[in-house]
Design a protein around this motif. Structure first.
Motif, PDB file in Angstrom:
ATOM      1  N   LYS A 145      -3.669 -10.755  -7.346  1.00  0.00           N
ATOM      2  CA  LYS A 145      -4.930  -9.933  -6.859  1.00  0.00           C
ATOM      3  C   LYS A 145      -4.481  -9.188  -5.606  1.00  0.00           C
ATOM      4  N   ARG A 146      -3.391  -9.912  -4.806  1.00  0.00           N
ATOM      5  CA  ARG A 146      -2.874  -9.015  -3.640  1.00  0.00           C
ATOM      6  C   ARG A 146      -1.325  -8.741  -3.886  1.00  0.00           C
ATOM      7  N   PRO A 147      -0.819  -7.830  -4.267  1.00  0.00           N
ATOM      8  CA  PRO A 147       0.348  -7.248  -4.402  1.00  0.00           C
ATOM      9  C   PRO A 147       1.322  -7.466  -3.307  1.00  0.00           C
ATOM     10  N   SER A 148       0.621  -7.363  -2.109  1.00  0.00           N
ATOM     11  CA  SER A 148       1.342  -7.406  -0.794  1.00  0.00           C
ATOM     12  C   SER A 148       2.043  -8.844  -0.598  1.00  0.00           C
ATOM     13  N   LYS A 179      -5.632  -1.868  -2.926  1.00  0.00           N
ATOM     14  CA  LYS A 179      -7.108  -1.144  -2.564  1.00  0.00           C
ATOM     15  C   LYS A 179      -6.910  -0.136  -2.010  1.00  0.00           C
ATOM     16  N   THR A 180      -6.090   0.479  -1.323  1.00  0.00           N
ATOM     17  CA  THR A 180      -5.956   1.673  -0.309  1.00  0.00           C
ATOM     18  C   THR A 180      -4.813   2.314  -0.628  1.00  0.00           C
ATOM     19  N   THR A 181      -4.427   3.608  -0.234  1.00  0.00           N
ATOM     20  CA  THR A 181      -3.469   4.363  -0.418  1.00  0.00           C
ATOM     21  C   THR A 181      -2.287   3.923   0.418  1.00  0.00           C
ATOM     22  N   HIS A 182      -2.601   3.300   1.639  1.00  0.00           N
ATOM     23  CA  HIS A 182      -1.581   2.630   2.401  1.00  0.00           C
ATOM     24  C   HIS A 182      -1.058   1.563   1.655  1.00  0.00           C
ATOM     25  N   ASP A 183      -1.494   0.783   1.122  1.00  0.00           N
ATOM     26  CA  ASP A 183      -1.175  -0.583   0.261  1.00  0.00           C
ATOM     27  C   ASP A 183      -0.239   0.085  -0.984  1.00  0.00           C
ATOM     28  N   ALA A 184      -0.837   1.157  -1.525  1.00  0.00           N
ATOM     29  CA  ALA A 184      -0.180   1.813  -2.779  1.00  0.00           C
ATOM     30  C   ALA A 184       1.490   2.110  -2.135  1.00  0.00           C
ATOM     31  N   LEU A 185       1.194   2.742  -0.866  1.00  0.00           N
ATOM     32  CA  LEU A 185       2.499   3.275  -0.071  1.00  0.00           C
ATOM     33  C   LEU A 185       3.646   2.086  -0.058  1.00  0.00           C
ATOM     34  N   ARG A 186       3.165   1.219   0.669  1.00  0.00           N
ATOM     35  CA  ARG A 186       4.131   0.104   0.728  1.00  0.00           C
ATOM     36  C   ARG A 186       4.662  -0.412  -0.611  1.00  0.00           C
TER      37      ARG A 186
END
Ligand SMILES: Nc1nc2c(ncn2[C@@H]2O[C@H](COP(=O)(O)OP(=O)(O)OP(=O)(O)O)[C@@H](O)[C@H]2O)c(=O)[nH]1
Length: 388
Positions: free
Chosen positions: A81-84, A22-29
């Motif tokens: 849904k939530r890759p983390s 959803k966020t660039t932060h998530d994408a970075l992680r």
């Protein structure tokens, strides 16, 4: 960047694009996790082979499981849904593996030392807060397992446990400190980039605004606000250019001065606003009847001028006579009123003796006076420009 690395990065980017970040932060992680997985898979293979040949089958089996879960996770991150959640699950497995390695590991080689890399990886993957929490959890789990499982070489040595804890915590603190500064500088860079982008946007808007303003000002400076034809100054300046061009290429051109007949009566009978509306409609009709190349302007109150390009006097007379006829038959309609007007036209064509636009204008003006004097609603040709 090395071509191989940039190829890998584009594969990683594609995976992240397909995921539900959803966020660039998530994408970075997620980007960090995919890279860790890509590096860990070949390392795991080496680790598995080494332990298999050393007879540590249980460790080899655990690492096989971990590697399998990492490979599977690379497929799952684009689906869930939530890759983390995927890398949290892999992290739990990794943590369990490190504890099991410390329990089952070859005592003489101190497999527990692999745990030193965990703080670095977890902070890299989860950031400072969560990374430190997971790392402390692993330290506690390792110490408990060392004490509980009766691993004689290590567990009996309280000194080893203290040394291990100090090094582990030092690695954790240094990594956490580095992550803190990395975050600070990254945030600062992002803030600066956003500010720059905003400034660039503002600058672009300002440039657009000024361009529009300049266009508007130019239009206001060159056009008559009522009829939107060229104003006197601009008409004469454009006419000067075109006359010079026509003379240079030996092409004909004729100036027509048009005056609405008895316009005062229109104003006096119907009022000034209706008079304005007549002027507006007349200008519109004028534009519709002209060739694209002709130049038209409002010279004064009810006086207009046209420069007919590529038209010798006789052709211009025919064209202007048609226009005069058209105007006289045109029903000007305003607010339920219908009125007819007529126009008088004076013409003057350029010839070898034409020196400037003023001469041409003066000749057309005297022809216009003649048209008025001889009964109006007529076209007259000037007797040629004043001689040099
Ligand atoms: N409504 C309106 N009237 C204007 C404008 N500019 C000039 N006029 C009027 O145009 C009229 C021109 O009148 P005159 O110069 O006497 O000429 P005319 O009545 O057209 O008579 P001839 O030219 O001799 O046929 C005057 O009443 C001006 O007030 C304008 O922008 N709007």
């Amino acid at each position: 960047m090395h071509p191989l690395l940039s190829k890998c990065q584009s594969v990683v980017d594609r995976l992240i694009e397909k995921s539900n970040c959803k966020t660039t932060h998530d994408a970075l992680r997620l980007n960090h996790y995919v890279w860790l997985a890509l590096i860990s898979i070949p390392l795991s293979i080496i680790f598995i082979i080494k332990n298999f040949f050393a007879g540590n089958y249980s460790i080899a089996a655990v690492v096989v499981m971990l590697m399998g879960s990492m490979i599977a996770s690379l497929f799952f991150i684009t689906k869930v849904k939530r890759p983390s959640m995927v890398y949290h699950a892999t992290n739990c497995l990794f943590l369990v593996m490190l504890v099991l390695v410390s329990i089952w590991g070859d005592k003489s080689e101190g497999q527990i030392l692999w745990s030193y890399m965990y703080p670095v990886l977890s902070i890299f993957l989860f950031g400072n807060r969560l990374g430190v929490q997971w790392s402390v959890l692993l330290l506690v789990a390792l110490l408990v397992s060392l004490v509980m499982n009766g691993n004689i070489d290590l567990a009996q040595s309280i000194e080893f446990e203290i040394r291990f804890s100090i090094i582990y915590l030092t690695i954790l603190s240094v990594t956490s400190w580095l992550e803190y500064y990395r975050n600070r500088y990254t945030d600062e860079a992002i803030r600066q980039r956003k500010t720059l982008e905003k400034e660039r946007e503002n600058l672009e808007q300002e440039i657009d605004r000024r361009i529009q303003l300049e266009t508007k000002l130019k239009r206001l400076a060159n056009h008559d606000s009522l009829t939107e034809l060229y104003n006197r100054r601009h008409f004469l300046s454009r006419a000067t250019e075109e006359i010079h061009r026509a003379q240079r290429h030996d092409l004909p051109a004729t100036m027509a001065l048009i005056d609405i007949d008895k316009f005062k009566e229109v104003n006096d009978t119907y009022g000034h606003p209706i008079g304005d509306a007549v002027l507006k409609s007349f200008a519109k009709l004028c534009k519709q009847s002209l060739r694209q190349t002709d130049i038209a302007g409002r010279i004064g109150g009810e006086e207009f001028a046209i420069l007919l390009l590529h038209a010798p006097a006789e052709h211009a007379r025919l064209a202007m006579d048609r226009f005069r006829q058209q105007v006289s038959e045109y029903p000007f309609q305003f607010e339920g009123l219908q009125l007819n007007i007529t126009i008088s036209i004076g013409l003057s064509a350029i010839d070898d003796n034409t020196v400037n636009v003023d001469q041409l204008y003066a000749a057309a003006d005297s022809a216009l006076y003649r048209a008025k004097d001889t009964g109006r609603n007529r076209v007259e040709i000037g007797r040629g420009p004043i001689q040099k």
